[in-house]
Write a protein that holds these residues in place. Structure first.
Motif, PDB file in Angstrom:
ATOM      1  N   SER A  95       4.093 -36.704   4.794  1.00 22.94           N
ATOM      2  CA  SER A  95       4.772 -37.760   5.550  1.00 22.94           C
ATOM      3  C   SER A  95       6.239 -37.393   5.681  1.00 22.94           C
ATOM      4  N   ALA A  96       6.953 -38.196   6.462  1.00 22.22           N
ATOM      5  CA  ALA A  96       8.381 -37.937   6.636  1.00 22.22           C
ATOM      6  C   ALA A  96       9.111 -37.994   5.302  1.00 22.22           C
ATOM      7  N   ALA A  97       8.876 -39.037   4.516  1.00 28.49           N
ATOM      8  CA  ALA A  97       9.574 -39.173   3.237  1.00 28.49           C
ATOM      9  C   ALA A  97       9.170 -38.083   2.254  1.00 28.49           C
ATOM     10  N   ASP A  98       7.908 -37.661   2.302  1.00 25.13           N
ATOM     11  CA  ASP A  98       7.415 -36.643   1.380  1.00 25.13           C
ATOM     12  C   ASP A  98       8.081 -35.293   1.612  1.00 25.13           C
ATOM     13  N   CYS A  99       8.633 -35.081   2.811  1.00 21.79           N
ATOM     14  CA  CYS A  99       9.268 -33.801   3.133  1.00 21.79           C
ATOM     15  C   CYS A  99      10.391 -33.470   2.164  1.00 21.79           C
ATOM     16  N   PHE A 100      11.076 -34.476   1.638  1.00 19.61           N
ATOM     17  CA  PHE A 100      12.196 -34.223   0.738  1.00 19.61           C
ATOM     18  C   PHE A 100      11.728 -33.488  -0.516  1.00 19.61           C
ATOM     19  N   GLU A 101      10.726 -34.029  -1.195  1.00 27.44           N
ATOM     20  CA  GLU A 101      10.251 -33.410  -2.431  1.00 27.44           C
ATOM     21  C   GLU A 101       9.557 -32.082  -2.160  1.00 27.44           C
ATOM     22  N   VAL A 102       8.846 -31.985  -1.045  1.00 28.57           N
ATOM     23  CA  VAL A 102       8.161 -30.735  -0.721  1.00 28.57           C
ATOM     24  C   VAL A 102       9.177 -29.625  -0.456  1.00 28.57           C
ATOM     25  N   ALA A 103      10.289 -29.944   0.182  1.00 25.49           N
ATOM     26  CA  ALA A 103      11.330 -28.940   0.419  1.00 25.49           C
ATOM     27  C   ALA A 103      11.917 -28.450  -0.901  1.00 25.49           C
ATOM     28  N   ILE A 104      12.124 -29.358  -1.847  1.00 21.69           N
ATOM     29  CA  ILE A 104      12.613 -28.952  -3.169  1.00 21.69           C
ATOM     30  C   ILE A 104      11.601 -28.038  -3.844  1.00 21.69           C
ATOM     31  N   GLU A 105      10.313 -28.392  -3.747  1.00 20.61           N
ATOM     32  CA  GLU A 105       9.268 -27.572  -4.360  1.00 20.61           C
ATOM     33  C   GLU A 105       9.232 -26.182  -3.736  1.00 20.61           C
TER      34      GLU A 105
ATOM     35  N   ASP B 284       4.436 -30.980  10.862  1.00 21.26           N
ATOM     36  CA  ASP B 284       3.963 -30.928  12.245  1.00 21.26           C
ATOM     37  C   ASP B 284       4.841 -31.824  13.103  1.00 21.26           C
ATOM     38  N   GLY B 285       4.566 -31.835  14.399  1.00 22.53           N
ATOM     39  CA  GLY B 285       5.393 -32.596  15.319  1.00 22.53           C
ATOM     40  C   GLY B 285       5.438 -34.073  15.003  1.00 22.53           C
ATOM     41  N   TYR B 286       4.326 -34.620  14.506  1.00 21.59           N
ATOM     42  CA  TYR B 286       4.286 -36.038  14.157  1.00 21.59           C
ATOM     43  C   TYR B 286       5.223 -36.321  12.990  1.00 21.59           C
ATOM     44  N   ILE B 287       5.107 -35.538  11.920  1.00 22.05           N
ATOM     45  CA  ILE B 287       5.971 -35.739  10.755  1.00 22.05           C
ATOM     46  C   ILE B 287       7.434 -35.497  11.121  1.00 22.05           C
ATOM     47  N   ALA B 288       7.708 -34.448  11.873  1.00 19.86           N
ATOM     48  CA  ALA B 288       9.098 -34.084  12.183  1.00 19.86           C
ATOM     49  C   ALA B 288       9.832 -35.198  12.907  1.00 19.86           C
ATOM     50  N   ASN B 289       9.140 -35.878  13.835  1.00 23.41           N
ATOM     51  CA  ASN B 289       9.796 -36.877  14.675  1.00 23.41           C
ATOM     52  C   ASN B 289       9.612 -38.305  14.188  1.00 23.41           C
ATOM     53  N   ALA B 290       8.554 -38.561  13.403  1.00 23.35           N
ATOM     54  CA  ALA B 290       8.271 -39.926  12.963  1.00 23.35           C
ATOM     55  C   ALA B 290       9.285 -40.377  11.926  1.00 23.35           C
ATOM     56  N   ALA B 291       9.500 -41.687  11.873  1.00 23.50           N
ATOM     57  CA  ALA B 291      10.438 -42.261  10.908  1.00 23.50           C
ATOM     58  C   ALA B 291       9.723 -43.263  10.015  1.00 23.50           C
ATOM     59  N   GLU B 292      10.220 -43.399   8.792  1.00 21.48           N
ATOM     60  CA  GLU B 292       9.693 -44.389   7.860  1.00 21.48           C
ATOM     61  C   GLU B 292      10.767 -44.703   6.829  1.00 21.48           C
ATOM     62  N   PRO B 293      10.644 -45.828   6.120  1.00 18.95           N
ATOM     63  CA  PRO B 293      11.613 -46.118   5.062  1.00 18.95           C
ATOM     64  C   PRO B 293      11.460 -45.121   3.915  1.00 18.95           C
ATOM     65  N   TRP B 294      12.574 -44.758   3.330  1.00 22.41           N
ATOM     66  CA  TRP B 294      12.582 -43.795   2.220  1.00 22.41           C
ATOM     67  C   TRP B 294      13.491 -44.328   1.131  1.00 22.41           C
ATOM     68  N   LYS B 295      12.946 -44.457  -0.048  1.00 17.88           N
ATOM     69  CA  LYS B 295      13.757 -44.864  -1.177  1.00 17.88           C
ATOM     70  C   LYS B 295      14.532 -43.644  -1.664  1.00 17.88           C
ATOM     71  N   VAL B 296      15.848 -43.695  -1.553  1.00 20.17           N
ATOM     72  CA  VAL B 296      16.678 -42.563  -1.937  1.00 20.17           C
ATOM     73  C   VAL B 296      16.545 -42.339  -3.439  1.00 20.17           C
ATOM     74  N   PRO B 297      16.088 -41.150  -3.852  1.00 19.80           N
ATOM     75  CA  PRO B 297      15.826 -40.919  -5.277  1.00 19.80           C
ATOM     76  C   PRO B 297      17.102 -40.691  -6.070  1.00 19.80           C
TER      77      PRO B 297
ATOM     78  N   GLY C  65      -7.897 -34.104   2.666  1.00 17.39           N
ATOM     79  CA  GLY C  65      -6.973 -33.858   3.759  1.00 17.39           C
ATOM     80  C   GLY C  65      -5.762 -33.078   3.320  1.00 17.39           C
ATOM     81  N   TRP C  66      -4.925 -32.770   4.275  1.00 20.66           N
ATOM     82  CA  TRP C  66      -3.634 -32.121   4.023  1.00 20.66           C
ATOM     83  C   TRP C  66      -2.688 -32.528   5.142  1.00 20.66           C
ATOM     84  N   GLY C  67      -1.397 -32.501   4.840  1.00 18.87           N
ATOM     85  CA  GLY C  67      -0.416 -32.791   5.875  1.00 18.87           C
ATOM     86  C   GLY C  67      -0.445 -34.221   6.358  1.00 18.87           C
TER      87      GLY C  67
END
Length: 661
Positions: A389-399, A416-429, A528-530
């Motif tokens: 998901s969009a928010a999950d990208c933060f931790e995955v990039a660190i990994e 993917d294009g959906y994740i890259a452009n989609a928005a969602e609330p993210w709790k700042v860690p 699933g994945w992604g």
């Protein structure tokens, strides 16, 4: 006229509760500002405390001819007072700014849903461009839905007339009029949007005031016009959330922030070498604004130069990062092999889109998994991880940064294009919640002498900055001699180095695979994945509410896979793998674990609907109590009819066009 009166009892009122979520789609020409309208409506929704997920969907053409079917731009948002994990299935409200927008989106509207149409754009010329034989607002073809026809164009011209704008410039404000009406419909505060418009047009006060006037006029129209029961206010309460600081974030933003955080945790400066390509360009744009965090960005002349510059930065002692989409990743293939041969850390972000070739530049797909895992010449293993998901990208990039620097290897990060452009609330860690993994460069000659391809317990070679005294060494793409790094073509050495590089990747420590929902064994596992996470999770949740024995497993570490995944998968009688491709993860699972995974495939350029996966799950439970009489949507997955010479036992959606009702 006959009349009737009935007092609604508390029991009857509770039987039809207010909706917990709503799905709204704004659609119009690519020049109508639908992405901006949707983005600002998203902002107001987030400020209201609702959970949300968005789906921007725009044409590949830079500016398609006005009014044409292939020039429609749309922005969908699903928001509510409960947990939101997808951009929604069927629409509750469709705002159509012209006939083409109506035609390409109306079949996604649920029966009884609301259409708000700008009748000022439904002239004969636009009807012809949309291939309507007659005006759908007049001929009864929209009878299954509620329709509000407003001359938004004229209402906007009237609202901004005092500001002396030309006709063309004035009509550019109609997206703000539409946004004002939407803000009224969902009881949103206008002030943050007013502040945003003043900031956006700080150098042109007239445009700022004109857009604010259009926004206020749309809101006032909802308040004062006699629209009856068709258009009314829907006030959705805030969704429950853990205390903390929240912000909306897109996948591209979260990846950018995660890469910066990863570089900081590794105590390295970061170099990003990129080349513009949809939908990956946004990462370059975001990182270019983060120079104060030790980030250097470089827009190269082509994809090969982009990755070569990043490899050079890693050689020099920085964290090299590059990004692209499928076509660009193909061009980077040889250089990825160079990074594998030289064993330098490198993070490669692949924002997948529809293919092959240039394919569907602005549409989403998951069809680069084979490319990520296998797509290089020679035996060139490389870690591959995927964000859900969009928010999950933060931790995955660190990994990705952790694996790259700790194991001295390039890493592929899939979105993917959906994740890259989609928005969602993210709790700042909390930054302190992440364990640092500082890099230790080799600076002194070890006992026994310096060997640039010596190995530690992770089989990683030492990282040496060029110019370090007494640590001069060779590096390049020709096969290296184990230990010394000198050129060595001998059969035994090539065998040993190939085996070592493979063993290093196979030995990467990744967390055990968890079950996202359900039990660790049973009748059916949906794997699933992604970006399929949201629809899979909701479909499994619905199925479990019916009493069906189904679990959800979502894989982050695609290569190497978690060590416990084989045992976990063998605990289920059936495995279903929904993917936006023709069955790539399914093939990898069959190859690695010899399990009979069944694919559910969709390559329409659109994300899965919950209903498609839910219907596919139901096929594994025919005759199970609680699963009788379930409605199967028109576009739901069905078992294929065996065909001569080809039957892979897959499950596929019967149709990929919007569901007809």
């Amino acid at each position: 006229m006959a009349t009737a009166a009935h007092q609604v009892t508390p029991e009857e009122a509770a039987a039809s509760p207010a909706p917990e979520s709503m799905v709204v789609r704004f659609a119009g020409d690519s020049g109508d500002g639908m992405q901006l309208t949707g983005g600002q409506f998203t902002l107001s929704t987030a400020l209201a405390g609702n959970d949300l997920a968005t789906f921007p969907d725009f044409p590949a053409e830079i500016r398609a001819p006005l009014g044409t079917l292939f020039g429609v731009s749309a922005f969908q948002i699903n928001f509510g007072s409960t947990s939101i994990e997808t951009a929604g299935d069927m629409l509750d409200v469709l705002v159509a700014m012209n006939p083409a927008a109506l035609k390409t989106n109306v079949d996604a509207l649920k029966p009884g849903g609301l259409i708000i149409a700008d009748e000022g754009e439904f002239g004969q010329r636009n009807l012809d461009k949309a291939k309507y034989p007659a005006n759908p607002l007049d001929d009864g073809t929209l009878a299954r839905w509620q329709v509000i026809r407003l001359n938004i164009s004229q209402l906007t011209l009237d609202a901004v007339k005092p500001f002396g704008l030309g006709n063309k410039e004035a009509l550019r404000c109609k997206n703000m009029w539409t946004l004002g009406l939407a803000l009224w419909m969902f009881d949103r505060d206008r002030q943050p949007l007013v502040d945003w418009l003043k900031a956006k047009f700080a150098k042109n006060a007239t445009l700022a005031e004109a857009n604010i006037a259009a926004l206020n006029a749309g809101h006032a129209y909802g308040e004062t016009a006699e629209l009856g029961q068709t258009v009314k206010q829907h006030a959705l309460p805030a969704a429950p959330a853990e205390p903390g600081l929240y912000r909306t974030v897109t996948g591209a933003e979260a990846i950018s922030l995660g890469l910066v955080a990863g570089a900081k945790l590794a105590e390295l400066p970061m170099f990003f070498g990129g080349y513009p390509i949809t939908p990956a360009s946004a990462i370059l744009h975001h990182l270019s604004r983060l120079k104060e965090f030790g980030v250097t960005t470089f827009q190269a002349e082509d994809e090969i130069a982009a990755i070569a510059s990043a490899i050079g930065a890693s050689y020099a002692g920085q964290l090299g990062v590059t990004s692209s989409s499928g076509p660009g990743i193909a061009l980077k293939g040889e250089a990825i092999g160079l990074a594998i041969m030289t064993e330098l850390p490198l993070v490669i972000v692949n924002s997948q889109r529809g293919g092959p070739s240039t394919g569907l530049p602005t549409k989403t797909e998951q069809s680069d998994l084979y490319q990520a895992v296998y797509g290089r010449n020679g035996d060139a293993p490389m870690p591959v991880i995927a964000a859900r998901s969009a928010a999950d990208c933060f931790e995955v990039a660190i990994e990705a940064c952790r694996i790259a620097t700790q194991y001295m290897t390039p890493v592929m990060l899939l979105t993917d294009g959906y994740i890259a452009n989609a928005a969602e609330p993210w709790k700042v860690p909390d930054p302190n919640s992440f364990d640092p993994f500082p890099v230790a460069f080799l600076q002194d000659v070890p006992e026994g002498g310096f060997q640039p391809y010596a190995r530690d317990d992770k089989l990683a070679r030492p990282w040496v900055k060029p110019g370090t005294p007494a640590l001069l060494h060779r590096i390049g793409g020709i096969e290296k001699k184990q230990g010394t790094g000198n050129i060595d073509y001998s059969p035994a050495n090539h065998q040993e180095m190939t085996d070592t590089r493979k063993a290093k990747i196979d030995g990467i420590r990744v967390p055990d695979q968890q079950v996202e929902l359900g039990d660790t064994s049973g009748t059916l596992a949906v794997v699933g994945w992604g970006s399929t996470f949201g629809p899979i999770h909701q479909a499994v949740r619905r199925a479990r509410r019916k009493g069906l024995d189904v679990s959800h497993i979502h894989i982050r570490h695609i290569w190497p896979m978690p060590h416990n995944l084989a045992v976990l998968l063998r605990g289920f009688e059936h495995i279903l793998v929904p993917e936006m491709n023709t069955g790539q993860l399914k093939t990898v699972l069959r190859d690695q674990f010899l399990v009979d995974a069944k694919p559910l495939n969709k390559v329409s350029g659109q994300p899965f609907r919950i209903s498609e996966i839910e219907a596919a799950i139901a096929t594994f439970f025919d005759g199970v109590p609680g699963n009788e009489g379930g409605e199967v949507p028109a576009d739901a997955a069905q078992l294929p009819t065996p065909q001569s010479g080809h039957d892979d036992g897959s499950l596929r959606p019967e149709a990929h066009s919007p569901q007809s009702v």
